[in-house]
Enzyme design. Structure first.
Site, PDB file in Angstrom:
ATOM      1  N   LYS A  68       5.940  -4.317  -3.519  1.00 16.03           N
ATOM      2  CA  LYS A  68       7.382  -4.167  -3.349  1.00 16.03           C
ATOM      3  C   LYS A  68       7.834  -4.362  -1.911  1.00 16.03           C
ATOM      4  O   LYS A  68       8.770  -5.093  -1.630  1.00 16.03           O
ATOM      5  CB  LYS A  68       7.814  -2.782  -3.841  1.00 16.03           C
ATOM      6  CG  LYS A  68       9.315  -2.533  -3.769  1.00 16.03           C
ATOM      7  CD  LYS A  68      10.070  -3.442  -4.699  1.00 16.03           C
ATOM      8  CE  LYS A  68      11.551  -3.168  -4.721  1.00 16.03           C
ATOM      9  NZ  LYS A  68      12.269  -4.160  -5.518  1.00 16.03           N
ATOM     10  N   TRP A  82      -2.770  -2.557  -1.846  1.00 11.24           N
ATOM     11  CA  TRP A  82      -2.536  -3.988  -1.983  1.00 11.24           C
ATOM     12  C   TRP A  82      -3.468  -4.649  -0.991  1.00 11.24           C
ATOM     13  O   TRP A  82      -3.336  -4.480   0.218  1.00 11.24           O
ATOM     14  CB  TRP A  82      -1.081  -4.338  -1.679  1.00 11.24           C
ATOM     15  CG  TRP A  82      -0.731  -5.754  -2.001  1.00 11.24           C
ATOM     16  CD1 TRP A  82      -0.262  -6.240  -3.186  1.00 11.24           C
ATOM     17  CD2 TRP A  82      -0.816  -6.891  -1.123  1.00 11.24           C
ATOM     18  NE1 TRP A  82      -0.058  -7.596  -3.113  1.00 11.24           N
ATOM     19  CE2 TRP A  82      -0.385  -8.029  -1.847  1.00 11.24           C
ATOM     20  CE3 TRP A  82      -1.215  -7.068   0.195  1.00 11.24           C
ATOM     21  CZ2 TRP A  82      -0.341  -9.305  -1.304  1.00 11.24           C
ATOM     22  CZ3 TRP A  82      -1.186  -8.345   0.759  1.00 11.24           C
ATOM     23  CH2 TRP A  82      -0.738  -9.437   0.011  1.00 11.24           C
ATOM     24  N   ARG A  98       3.969  -0.312  -4.711  1.00 12.40           N
ATOM     25  CA  ARG A  98       3.644  -0.829  -3.381  1.00 12.40           C
ATOM     26  C   ARG A  98       2.271  -1.505  -3.341  1.00 12.40           C
ATOM     27  O   ARG A  98       1.913  -2.119  -2.326  1.00 12.40           O
ATOM     28  CB  ARG A  98       3.685   0.307  -2.359  1.00 12.40           C
ATOM     29  CG  ARG A  98       5.031   0.975  -2.222  1.00 12.40           C
ATOM     30  CD  ARG A  98       4.978   2.091  -1.195  1.00 12.40           C
ATOM     31  NE  ARG A  98       4.749   1.559   0.138  1.00 12.40           N
ATOM     32  CZ  ARG A  98       5.714   1.236   0.988  1.00 12.40           C
ATOM     33  NH1 ARG A  98       6.968   1.351   0.648  1.00 12.40           N
ATOM     34  NH2 ARG A  98       5.415   0.773   2.187  1.00 12.40           N
ATOM     35  N   LYS A 117      12.726 -15.244  -9.832  1.00 10.82           N
ATOM     36  CA  LYS A 117      12.477 -14.159 -10.782  1.00 10.82           C
ATOM     37  C   LYS A 117      11.495 -14.595 -11.860  1.00 10.82           C
ATOM     38  O   LYS A 117      10.592 -13.848 -12.238  1.00 10.82           O
ATOM     39  CB  LYS A 117      13.797 -13.704 -11.425  1.00 10.82           C
ATOM     40  CG  LYS A 117      14.653 -12.871 -10.527  1.00 10.82           C
ATOM     41  CD  LYS A 117      14.050 -11.509 -10.280  1.00 10.82           C
ATOM     42  CE  LYS A 117      14.154 -11.012  -8.886  1.00 10.82           C
ATOM     43  NZ  LYS A 117      13.878 -11.777  -7.731  1.00 10.82           N
ATOM     44  N   CYS A 157       0.836  -1.200   0.000  1.00  8.14           N
ATOM     45  CA  CYS A 157       0.000   0.000   0.000  1.00  8.14           C
ATOM     46  C   CYS A 157       0.871   1.250   0.000  1.00  8.14           C
ATOM     47  O   CYS A 157       1.891   1.315   0.673  1.00  8.14           O
ATOM     48  CB  CYS A 157      -0.968   0.048   1.175  1.00  8.14           C
ATOM     49  SG  CYS A 157      -2.146  -1.294   1.221  1.00  8.14           S
ATOM     50  N   GLU A 206       7.973 -14.850 -10.340  1.00  5.35           N
ATOM     51  CA  GLU A 206       7.408 -13.561  -9.958  1.00  5.35           C
ATOM     52  C   GLU A 206       6.815 -12.804 -11.137  1.00  5.35           C
ATOM     53  O   GLU A 206       5.747 -12.203 -11.019  1.00  5.35           O
ATOM     54  CB  GLU A 206       8.490 -12.683  -9.310  1.00  5.35           C
ATOM     55  CG  GLU A 206       8.858 -13.055  -7.895  1.00  5.35           C
ATOM     56  CD  GLU A 206       9.917 -12.134  -7.346  1.00  5.35           C
ATOM     57  OE1 GLU A 206       9.723 -11.599  -6.237  1.00  5.35           O
ATOM     58  OE2 GLU A 206      10.942 -11.927  -8.019  1.00  5.35           O
ATOM     59  N   HIS A 255      17.679 -36.975  -6.803  1.00  2.98           N
ATOM     60  CA  HIS A 255      16.873 -37.300  -5.625  1.00  2.98           C
ATOM     61  C   HIS A 255      15.424 -36.830  -5.803  1.00  2.98           C
ATOM     62  O   HIS A 255      14.766 -36.469  -4.831  1.00  2.98           O
ATOM     63  CB  HIS A 255      17.496 -36.686  -4.374  1.00  2.98           C
ATOM     64  CG  HIS A 255      18.833 -37.256  -4.043  1.00  2.98           C
ATOM     65  ND1 HIS A 255      18.999 -38.369  -3.252  1.00  2.98           N
ATOM     66  CD2 HIS A 255      20.080 -36.878  -4.436  1.00  2.98           C
ATOM     67  CE1 HIS A 255      20.287 -38.644  -3.147  1.00  2.98           C
ATOM     68  NE2 HIS A 255      20.962 -37.761  -3.857  1.00  2.98           N
ATOM     69  N   ASN A 301      -2.057   1.919   5.772  1.00  2.52           N
ATOM     70  CA  ASN A 301      -1.189   0.838   5.324  1.00  2.52           C
ATOM     71  C   ASN A 301      -0.902  -0.036   6.537  1.00  2.52           C
ATOM     72  O   ASN A 301      -0.404   0.447   7.546  1.00  2.52           O
ATOM     73  CB  ASN A 301       0.120   1.406   4.758  1.00  2.52           C
ATOM     74  CG  ASN A 301       1.109   0.321   4.380  1.00  2.52           C
ATOM     75  OD1 ASN A 301       0.754  -0.835   4.217  1.00  2.52           O
ATOM     76  ND2 ASN A 301       2.372   0.704   4.249  1.00  2.52           N
ATOM     77  N   GLY A 302      -1.245  -1.319   6.461  1.00  2.24           N
ATOM     78  CA  GLY A 302      -1.017  -2.213   7.586  1.00  2.24           C
ATOM     79  C   GLY A 302      -2.210  -3.122   7.811  1.00  2.24           C
ATOM     80  O   GLY A 302      -3.079  -3.260   6.948  1.00  2.24           O
ATOM     81  N   GLU A 319      17.302 -17.961  -6.859  1.00  2.00           N
ATOM     82  CA  GLU A 319      16.934 -16.590  -7.219  1.00  2.00           C
ATOM     83  C   GLU A 319      16.463 -16.517  -8.673  1.00  2.00           C
ATOM     84  O   GLU A 319      15.496 -15.809  -8.990  1.00  2.00           O
ATOM     85  CB  GLU A 319      18.123 -15.655  -6.987  1.00  2.00           C
ATOM     86  CG  GLU A 319      17.927 -14.220  -7.428  1.00  2.00           C
ATOM     87  CD  GLU A 319      16.813 -13.491  -6.689  1.00  2.00           C
ATOM     88  OE1 GLU A 319      16.433 -12.393  -7.139  1.00  2.00           O
ATOM     89  OE2 GLU A 319      16.308 -14.016  -5.661  1.00  2.00           O
TER      90      GLU A 319
END
Length: 618
Positions: free
Chosen positions: A613, A74, A27, A495, A2, A498, A514, A100-101, A491
């Site tokens: 973000k 968000w 955000r 990416k 947010c 995402e 395995h 925000n929260g 990583e």
């Protein structure tokens, strides 16, 4: 998560707010809204979708005034729609709030308010909070400041809020706990800007105040007061500590690139150089991180180093585990910050804890820091944002100096974090005597050359784009690496997940037999990090095993390697370097591969679905 922006001053507020929302949209981008005061009326406009949808909605609306606030969401409580978008009205439409929260006990408060006759339009915890403030002010006949203060003492959770009242059209109230909020200061306090981070503010002023937890800011034209939420301190006015922003407007623009993500990938030679600047002078064998000097003995004598992070920062921590143990010979454990405090971890005063966060506001990491501090451990922070919560919560630490990272999928933050952690490990290794002088000198000189080698790796962008064209419609991909580059495989897979929404998994290459080898067929692309390091022959064997099962191999190889080219479907070269430095190079082609595949699939690489973000709530 947010984005909050607000303005109080003498200019037209709406253009400032909308521009700020566009800069904060990374955000959260489920919905957006604004509140303005005009002729003592509080006007709220909000719309599901992106800020552009809100702007279209505003085209035929009354929208002038010198005070206002905006929010880009968000979603947590309540689905993304017009009703659940912020700002939220009180029942009499005289108060508006953005938040925000998460208010964890909102359901209990809501039941009490329903009993008192309140009606709610949506499903959000934030709407409950503004009704709660309204009810407190009504019952106590108190000022808005006092009502906000009382309400915030009753709520449980995290918040950054801004409140406006039609009954006081020249005042903004803001408060925070565990969610960031920064105030921009105009000349003679005649103007104020509020935002979740500094990006909407830098165009207007570089003088800012970062609110601390449990603080309330009361802004009126010509006056700023910062008080405490707690009753015992509520009458104490804190003298605001004004910081000077070292940030330029150009740094938060795309600069001719198609996206922020691509810009930030290509900024990595400079961002790593900035990370090294003033800290590393190889010819003089000088390496220093000023931010860890006071408590350096805690690192030198640590029985164990515990590294905390989430997402990409956790991967940087995994790289650091290999680096610290290789160079400094100190045991390292890397923990998901999101799980750390839920498993009763064993932390002792002799432990050193390193917390990694790009934004410095990650809620899980902040909570893990507080737990580790309560056990007596010394906490070191590695983050990018000056004045962030983690930088203030830790005992010491180092900034990455990567510059603003706007793209939601982190790229340059990873390489900057690894660079800082590598420097920390080298400093400790040198002081502990676990690294020969000759090796120390060689690594310093090579680290100084890394920005140029990153630039060279970026020159293969066109070739990587061609490879992406072949695999853009893949349903699954596997990424494999060993040693220092196993975390890079994780990583690379992250990416791709995402931003392209292709299912991808990273594994240690040795683990392929395995389980994951069962997935290999002619439709399965497998990305190998197959550089000439101590595991080279083992990785070559893994590649042969994949090819024997008709898998498609994309190999990241050391420049000049012609052998792997005889078996892999595609090879992407990176410059040669020491094993311990290779993650700074091998990650580059993986970032570019994910980027190009996502673009070809029509995905929004800067604002991937469902992501934000800065994760400032659990």
């Amino acid at each position: 998560m947010c984005g909050i922006v607000a303005y109080l001053g003498e200019q037209d507020a709406l253009p400032i707010i909308l521009k700020g929302l566009r800069r904060l949209e990374y955000r959260g981008y489920d919905s957006a809204g604004v509140a303005l005061i005009r002729d003592n009326n509080l006007l709220v406009y909000k719309k599901k979708g992106k800020v552009a949808d809100l702007e279209t909605h505003l085209e035929d609306k009354v929208k002038t005034g010198s005070i206002g606030m905006g929010h880009t969401r968000w979603a947590t409580h309540g689905e993304p729609n017009d009703t659940n978008a912020h700002p939220h009205y009180s029942s009499d439409n005289r108060l508006a709030l953005i938040h925000n929260g998460i208010i964890e006990n909102y359901a209990t408060i809501k039941q009490e308010l329903l009993r008192k006759g309140h009606q709610f339009l949506g499903q959000t915890d934030s709407e409950v909070l503004v009704h709660f403030i309204e009810q407190i002010q009504k019952e106590n006949q108190c000022t808005l400041f006092e009502a906000v203060r009382i309400a915030l003492n009753e709520v449980v959770g995290a918040y950054a809020i801004v409140v406006m009242s039609a009954d006081d059209p020249n005042q903004l109230l803001a408060a925070r706990k565990s969610s960031p909020l920064v105030i921009g200061i105009g000349k003679e306090n005649k103007e104020f800007w509020l935002a979740s981070d500094a990006t909407p503010i830098i165009e207007y002023t570089n003088e800012v105040v970062y609110l601390d937890d449990l603080q309330i800011a009361v802004m009126q034209k010509g006056n700023l007061e910062i008080k405490d939420i707690r009753a015992s301190l509520s009458n104490v006015v804190n003298i605001p500590y004004i910081q000077h922003l070292d940030l330029t407007l150009e740094a938060i623009e795309k600069g001719g690139f198609d996206s922020f993500m691509l810009k930030e990938i290509f900024e990595q030679p400079e961002s790593v150089r900035n990370c090294l600047r003033g800290r590393l002078i190889a010819d003089k064998l000088h390496l220093q991180l000023g931010g860890i000097t006071t408590h350096i003995d805690k690192l030198l004598n640590a029985k164990r180093i515990v590294i905390l992070g989430c997402g990409t920062s956790w991967h940087a921590g995994l790289v650091a585990e290999y680096i610290f143990e290789e160079l400094a010979r100190i045991p390292v454990e890397v923990e998901y910050a999101s799980e750390f405090r839920y498993r009763n971890p064993i932390i002792e005063a002799e432990d050193a804890v390193i917390a990694i966060s790009q934004s410095g506001e990650t809620a899980d990491t902040l909570a893990a820091i507080e737990l580790a501090k309560s056990k007596g451990a010394t906490i070191f922070g590695v983050c990018n944002v000056v004045g962030s919560s983690i930088s203030r919560a830790t005992h010491e630490g180092a900034y990455t100096h990567a510059g603003p990272e706007i793209g939601v999928a982190s790229t340059k933050a990873f390489t900057a974090q690894v660079t800082v952690l590598l420097m920390m490990a080298l400093i400790i290794a040198k002081k502990r005597g676990t690294i020969p002088d000759a090796q120390f000198s060689e690594l310093l000189h090579e680290l100084e050359n890394i920005p140029e080698k990153i630039a060279k790796a970026l020159q293969f962008n066109a070739q990587i784009e061609d490879i992406a064209q072949i695999y853009k419609n893949a349903s699954n991909m596997i990424y494999l690496g060993r040693g220092f580059n196993f975390p890079v495989a994780l990583e690379g897979a992250l990416k791709l997940k995402e931003i392209s929404y292709i299912h991808a998994e990273g594994y240690p290459a040795a683990e392929m037999k395995h389980g994951p080898i069962a997935l290999i067929d002619a439709d399965m692309p497998v990305v190998f990090i197959a550089i000439k390091d101590s595991s080279y022959e083992k990785v070559v064997s893994n590649i042969q095993e994949v090819k024997a099962r008709k898998g498609r191999v994309i190999a990241i190889v050391t420049e000049g390697d012609t052998f792997i080219a005889t078996m892999a479907d595609h090879v992407i070269e990176i410059p040669s370097t020491y094993d311990v430095l290779t993650p700074l190079l091998t990650v580059i082609p993986l970032q570019l591969l994910a980027y190009h595949i996502a673009v070809m699939r029509g995905c929004n690489v800067d604002q991937p679905r469902n992501l934000a973000k800065s994760v400032t709530v659990e």
